[in-house]
Design a protein around this motif. Structure first.
Motif, PDB file in Angstrom:
ATOM      1  N   GLY A 268      -0.068  -4.740   3.258  1.00  0.00           N
ATOM      2  CA  GLY A 268       1.321  -4.948   3.462  1.00  0.00           C
ATOM      3  C   GLY A 268       2.088  -3.439   2.837  1.00  0.00           C
ATOM      4  O   GLY A 268       1.681  -2.558   2.201  1.00  0.00           O
ATOM      5  N   PRO A 269       3.233  -3.682   2.825  1.00  0.00           N
ATOM      6  CA  PRO A 269       4.364  -2.405   2.683  1.00  0.00           C
ATOM      7  C   PRO A 269       4.454  -2.435   1.148  1.00  0.00           C
ATOM      8  O   PRO A 269       5.198  -1.054   0.913  1.00  0.00           O
TER       9      PRO A 269
ATOM     10  N   ASP B 130       6.848  -7.412  -3.958  1.00  0.00           N
ATOM     11  CA  ASP B 130       5.327  -7.336  -3.049  1.00  0.00           C
ATOM     12  C   ASP B 130       4.923  -5.937  -3.711  1.00  0.00           C
ATOM     13  O   ASP B 130       3.846  -5.548  -3.195  1.00  0.00           O
TER      14      ASP B 130
ATOM     15  N   ASP C 272      -1.027   3.917  -4.872  1.00  0.00           N
ATOM     16  CA  ASP C 272       0.155   4.633  -4.698  1.00  0.00           C
ATOM     17  C   ASP C 272       0.393   5.433  -5.934  1.00  0.00           C
ATOM     18  O   ASP C 272       0.962   6.436  -5.815  1.00  0.00           O
TER      19      ASP C 272
END
Length: 389
Positions: free
Chosen positions: A207-208, A237, A284
């Motif tokens: 997902g984002p 998230d 990330d």
């Protein structure tokens, strides 16, 4: 291959397989790089349950006993088989030790017995591990300083990864020669790896949300509770994957559940070395909470993979990363803000990715092995030859 004669090197290390940590990675990496350069490296290390001597691999296991505390480490019995003394140690060019405990003192004994140089690599800040000792921690720290000083001063040369660690050794009375030579990392596996859906899934999903990674032994001195607190300051998230295992895993999992983070904090256990580059590439940002390291090989791995690093400010971390990491105070909210600033395609993230890859080159394993070999030959008073690689 070098033009100079090959060397016969004996490593003595308290910490080796089946243990998985940075010391084992550093010792294995250096041994492999030296062998690639044409040298023989014999490994003398304690015998662990379910391990046996493997002379075909130049691994010589010594008898050991369990320690009187909850730890995977062993108490080495100072016994080397006569055949190994005669056929291996008596023919050594030098001995390189990787701990100041019984195994290290055995290495020192054989270096003096056979008249060869002794090199000691200071891998561990023993004062930061006083909580494991079955005595008062302040007493343990004082004893650690005495042990470190006494053992280091018995060596012909001590290697340390940073100037900061050199200063710490001088502060406890080490007067021996100290060379700043960091542990090396084989960079090639991290050079061209790309993010993958399976890697993202292991980190928390495709997902984002932000997918964060830390690679660490799960232990008290690693300060990993701070990362859970950091996660609580990030959007719902965002996820954080812990790659590694250790005595604090159960406590950390419980803390994650208590904080309502059970679905966002992912405990992967030990990750195979061949899978780590893809995991780094799929994240990330890399987060690093320890201030107890002498170097932190995982910082180099993350930079080599082009992953932005957010780490707690510490002199040795600043020296290792050389401006290629976002350093912040040991505060969960500050760390969360730093993560937001470096993750994604923003200017700061791009800067750290590019600078990180360049900085990692300073730790390239064959280059580091060449420096270590140069020290070996200097101590043996051999003519120095240009390092290969």
């Amino acid at each position: 291959m070098n033009a100079a004669p090959s060397l016969r090197i004996a490593f003595f290390t308290e910490c080796y397989h089946p243990i998985v940590n940075g010391i084992v990675a550093a010792v294995d990496g250096l041994a492999g790089a030296l062998r690639t350069r044409g040298h023989s490296v014999a490994m003398f290390t304690p015998r662990f349950p379910a391990t046996s001597a493997g002379e075909e691999m130049q691994i010589y296991r010594m008898p050991s006993l369990p320690l009187p505390m909850p730890t995977e480490y062993r108490l080495t019995l100072p016994v080397v088989a006569r055949r190994n003394r005669v056929t291996v140690l008596a023919r050594c060019s030098l001995i390189h030790t990787h701990s100041p405990f019984i195994t290290g003192w055995m290495g020192a004994h054989y270096a003096r017995r056979f008249g060869v140089p002794l090199v000691f690599t200071y891998h561990t800040r023993l004062d930061r591990y006083a909580h494991y000792a079955p005595i008062d921690p302040d007493v343990a720290r004082r004893l650690a300083a005495i042990l470190t000083r006494t053992y280091a001063n018995a060596a012909d040369a001590v290697t340390v990864p940073t100037r900061d660690i050199e200063s710490q050794l001088r502060a406890v009375g080490v007067t021996a020669r100290i060379e700043v030579i960091p542990s090396g990392v084989a960079l090639e596996p991290f050079a061209h790896v790309e993010p993958t859906p399976s890697g993202r899934a292991r980190l928390g999903g495709n997902g984002p949300g932000l997918r964060l990674l830390t690679v660490s032994r799960l232990a008290q001195e690693k300060n990993l509770g701070l990362l859970l607190a950091m996660l609580s300051h990030l959007p719902d998230d965002a996820t954080l994957a812990f790659a590694g295992d250790g005595p604090e895993r159960e406590r950390l999992e419980g803390a994650a559940r208590a904080a309502g983070l059970a679905g966002r904090a992912r405990f992967l256990g030990e990750v195979a070395s061949e899978d780590l580059p893809g995991l780094y590439a799929s994240a990330d940002a890399f987060v690093f909470s320890s201030t107890s390291e002498t170097q932190g090989l995982v910082l180099v791995e993350a930079m080599a993979a082009g992953l932005p690093v957010v780490a707690i400010e510490a002199p040795q971390t600043r020296e290792v990363t050389k401006g290629a990491a976002h350093l912040c105070p040991g505060d969960a909210q500050a760390m969360a803000e730093a993560v937001r600033g470096v993750a994604g395609d923003g200017e700061e993230g791009r800067r750290l990715r590019e600078l990180g890859r360049l900085t990692a080159q300073d730790y390239e394993l064959t280059r580091i092995a060449g420096r270590i070999e140069g020290l070996y030959r200097e101590l043996r008073r051999e003519p120095l030859v240009p390092a290969a690689g």
